[in-house]
Design a protein around this motif. Structure first.
Motif, mmCIF file in Angstrom:
data_model
loop_
_atom_site.group_PDB
_atom_site.id
_atom_site.type_symbol
_atom_site.label_atom_id
_atom_site.label_comp_id
_atom_site.label_asym_id
_atom_site.label_seq_id
_atom_site.Cartn_x
_atom_site.Cartn_y
_atom_site.Cartn_z
ATOM 1 N N GLU A 1 -9.873 15.332 -20.234
ATOM 2 C CA GLU A 1 -9.105 16.575 -20.226
ATOM 3 C C GLU A 1 -7.649 16.275 -20.583
ATOM 4 O O GLU A 1 -6.718 16.527 -19.821
ATOM 5 N N ALA B 1 -13.845 16.533 -16.343
ATOM 6 C CA ALA B 1 -13.145 17.820 -16.285
ATOM 7 C C ALA B 1 -12.861 18.180 -14.835
ATOM 8 O O ALA B 1 -13.493 17.665 -13.905
ATOM 9 N N ARG C 1 -3.676 14.476 -13.793
ATOM 10 C CA ARG C 1 -4.424 13.913 -14.922
ATOM 11 C C ARG C 1 -3.703 12.732 -15.560
ATOM 12 O O ARG C 1 -4.288 11.995 -16.333
ATOM 13 N N ASP D 1 -10.565 28.033 -21.238
ATOM 14 C CA ASP D 1 -11.950 27.589 -21.097
ATOM 15 C C ASP D 1 -12.732 27.787 -22.389
ATOM 16 O O ASP D 1 -13.551 26.938 -22.768
ATOM 17 N N TYR E 1 -9.887 16.700 -25.395
ATOM 18 C CA TYR E 1 -10.453 17.977 -25.838
ATOM 19 C C TYR E 1 -9.688 19.191 -25.317
ATOM 20 O O TYR E 1 -10.079 20.333 -25.552
ATOM 21 N N ASP E 2 -8.581 18.970 -24.635
ATOM 22 C CA ASP E 2 -7.814 20.081 -24.080
ATOM 23 C C ASP E 2 -6.907 20.677 -25.156
ATOM 24 O O ASP E 2 -6.626 20.041 -26.186
ATOM 25 N N HIS F 1 -13.909 23.867 -14.338
ATOM 26 C CA HIS F 1 -14.367 23.833 -15.731
ATOM 27 C C HIS F 1 -15.827 23.383 -15.819
ATOM 28 O O HIS F 1 -16.541 23.759 -16.750
ATOM 29 N N HIS G 1 -8.829 16.350 -9.553
ATOM 30 C CA HIS G 1 -7.840 15.596 -10.323
ATOM 31 C C HIS G 1 -7.053 14.650 -9.412
ATOM 32 O O HIS G 1 -6.914 14.873 -8.211
ATOM 33 N N LEU H 1 -11.696 24.934 -24.694
ATOM 34 C CA LEU H 1 -12.276 23.658 -24.270
ATOM 35 C C LEU H 1 -13.740 23.583 -24.681
ATOM 36 O O LEU H 1 -14.210 22.557 -25.216
#
Length: 269
Positions: free
Chosen positions: A75, A180, A116, A156, A143-144, A184, A47, A159
């Motif tokens: 993410e 990701a 992020r 997880d 999608y988080d 992940h 990240h 996700l």
């Protein structure tokens, strides 16, 4: 090794260390070559870098070039999806960008600023908007989970379930690019991971969808991460190297590629 093979390897490695724009294209080409016909690619990153959003932008451009649909899954919390969709459909002016940043996600300034959130990520979303404006079939999806008070395994699981739902909606000729964190993105946890870290990673729950997992590494540089506190962390410098393909049943990733260098993203104050 034959002389011509040594020369070819030397040339490729020199290209990897060339200008940032060329490096984006080279690394993207490596990923596309090895991913082949896979339609669900999970890109495992460090990240908080400037270079990864540039690489992902190149991948979105490449995969959508012939008119095929591309979904870029980031993410980001699912609660951002209405704002993301509105922005991608907008003209990208100042008011549109300000509207995108109205949520609490983009204004975090405490110890949860894990990298992020950056101007580089916003530029990636803007690049998708421009591609759509020019007729490409592209979209952005968060999608988080919107918040988590459970375990890492609970997150997880959530996700993976969200990506599975999104993949089922993907057109038959489409590609889903998932960005990701590199944990992940694991197909399998390392066998020697501590007991408390033995949860099933997100990507490991998607192998039945023929997921292709890519780990992004770099020859040198630093990234932004939150351990005891949030800070820039250095990578151990290493020699330039070619992509590593893995095929073992219990492999963590299908492919590892090395970018020439990564640097800390332009984080929001």
């Amino acid at each position: 090794m034959h002389r011509w093979m040594r020369s070819a390897c030397t040339l490729l490695l020199s290209l990897l260390l060339a200008s940032p724009a060329l490096a984006d294209e080279t690394t993207a080409a490596q990923i596309r070559q090895h991913a082949g016909e896979h339609r669900l690619l999970v890109i495992g990153e460090y990240h908080g870098t400037r270079e990864t959003p540039l690489l992902v932008r190149q991948l979105v451009n490449d995969y959508s070039h012939e008119g095929a649909p591309v979904v870029l899954a980031l993410e980001l919390p699912r609660g951002e999806n209405r704002l993301l969709a509105d922005y991608v459909e907008s003209n990208g002016d100042v008011s549109a960008r300000d509207a995108l940043r109205t949520s609490g996600f983009w204004t975090v300034r405490d110890d949860q600023h894990d990298g992020r959130r950056s101007r580089d990520m916003l530029d990636l979303i803007e690049a998708v908007r421009v591609l759509k404006e020019h007729g490409r079939s592209v979209s952005v999806l968060g999608y988080d989970v919107d918040f988590s008070d459970g375990s890492n395994q609970v997150r997880d699981d959530a996700l993976a379930a969200e990506l599975r739902r999104a993949y089922r909606r993907l057109p038959v000729d489409g590609t889903m690019l998932v960005l990701a964190g590199n944990v992940h993105a694991m197909r399998h946890r390392p066998m020697d991971a501590p007991k408390e870290m033995q949860q099933r990673p997100m990507a490991s729950q998607l192998v039945d969808l023929d997921v292709y997992s890519v780990r992004l590494e770099a020859v040198q540089g630093e990234f932004w991460a939150c351990l005891q506190r949030c800070q820039a962390l250095p990578l151990r410098a290493r020699a330039a190297r070619l992509p590593r393909v893995e095929t073992a049943k219990n492999r963590m990733y299908d492919l590892t590629v090395w970018m020439p260098e990564i640097s800390v993203a332009r984080l929001f104050d």
